[in-house]
Scaffold this motif. Sequence first.
Motif, PDB file in Angstrom:
ATOM      1  N   PRO A 216       0.801  -1.231   0.000  1.00  0.00           N
ATOM      2  CA  PRO A 216       0.000   0.000   0.000  1.00  0.00           C
ATOM      3  C   PRO A 216       0.827   1.270   0.000  1.00  0.00           C
ATOM      4  N   GLN A 219       2.261   1.735  -3.447  1.00  0.00           N
ATOM      5  CA  GLN A 219       1.202   2.269  -4.304  1.00  0.00           C
ATOM      6  C   GLN A 219       1.075   3.780  -4.126  1.00  0.00           C
ATOM      7  N   TYR A 253      -3.680  -6.170  -3.690  1.00  0.00           N
ATOM      8  CA  TYR A 253      -3.080  -4.940  -4.233  1.00  0.00           C
ATOM      9  C   TYR A 253      -2.528  -5.125  -5.643  1.00  0.00           C
ATOM     10  N   GLU A 395      -7.894  -0.912  -0.760  1.00  0.00           N
ATOM     11  CA  GLU A 395      -7.736  -1.481   0.583  1.00  0.00           C
ATOM     12  C   GLU A 395      -9.107  -1.869   1.109  1.00  0.00           C
TER      13      GLU A 395
END
Length: 500
Positions: A216, A219, A253, A395
Amino acid sequence: MGFRSILSKPFAKYIVGQQKKWSMDAVNTQNKILKSIVEKARHTQFGEDHGFDQISNYEDFKKAVPIVDYEGLKYYIEKIKQGEKDVLWPGLPAYFAKTSGTTSGTKYIPITKDSIPNHINSARNALLTYVHNSGKSIFLDKKLIFLSGSPILTQTSGIHTGRLSGIVNHHVPGYLRSNQMPSYETNCMEDWEAKVDQIVEETLNEDMSLISGIPPWVQMYFDRITEKTGKAIKDVFPNFSLFVYGGVNFEPYKAKLFDSIGKKIDSVETYPASEGFIAYQDTLDEKGLLLLIDSGIFFEFVPADEYFNENPTRLSIGEVELGVNYALIINSNAGLWGYSIGDTIQFVSKDPYRILVTGRIKHFISAFGEHVIGQEVEKAMNHAVSLHPETELIEFTVAPQVTPESGLPRHQWLIEFNQLPQDMEAFRSVLDQKLTELNSYYDDLITGNILEKLEIVPLKKNAFIDYMKSQGKLGGQNKVPRLSNDRKIADDLIKLRLTQ
């Protein structure tokens, strides 16, 4: 080719050769580790308190050493924090890795001179194993980025103290330092958003080949680059060829991350923790991570459904079965004894021993007796996304809704989408149906009209980033629990959704 890429190949061949030797002799390797660490800790306070001089085999060890979490070792760790030596391991630790515990507040995990190689060499060997298996090594000659916590360390009675990723940063081999990004000054920044912006500035014009970090947060880095340049990552970094990650399941993800990159690239999964480097991906195409059984850690495994029993079954490596959910227990040359790190794993191979991380022992939903675990919600989500490929997920987390304003109780899935499913109701039905297939207790509750089908709550953009920011846990090694048995996280996310 540069000297790094040239020299890495014979070294990689040697490392993989050694790896094959110990991985194919797992039981003897683990028995030697247990004998070695018990013998070395005989005259520590913990060793004397637990009769280490009377331990000659694993059965003796189980009788002498209880399974504990951080609270169970806190008495000894507090002694170390006050400067006492020879408490859990001879001498003083070289470091304390500072982590945020959900029940214990801040945790201080010892890292000793003997355990440092477990953290450093394992990370190195993961890359070298990839080099050997793929034949690719040119990426080592270009720029490498490790998105990590600050390397600034404080002192606790003379013991260097900081985040694990920051500690590891001090041990990056010299031959990699010259092409490591970001700069030390930028890495020391505490404000994660400002830090990411500065990393973008420093790396935009560099020839990046390897990027490493928790998905995350990587990203977030990619998003900032695309916002600034209007380009896909492959066009900004044409030689970016390897993504190294750990800390969370990559699958939720994956689609969004590769979409941001604009092409498929190789990836290497690792399983590092403050308590030890547990496993890494040792093949290009087989399932699971190689358990590092020759790295100063003696592993134990407790069937997850027995974990909260008064006297749960404790198994060594030679006694495990495939497909069983186990709580992972470690005993190590860092001075951790009978220590439950809180993760659950499953073995997918015993030749050699490879594992999947399935969740957290305390992260589950059983508000109605269903005991849904992290692996199940992730499998259900991956299945739903595969049937609705237009969906882009950022998420999600799951919580029980025991007292809804209307209808029956249900599971509530709080999801941040980058791209919504075209048919949300169909997506919800697939998600719910897959969960009933994966968990028979949940199925019984649905068919018995105790629960109604799950509810999806779409969240606004950056909801999870805003939540982590509100908790002071944005960036670094921090991650949102995939599910919980209460509504604290869910209610905080909904509150942010309503107020912003």
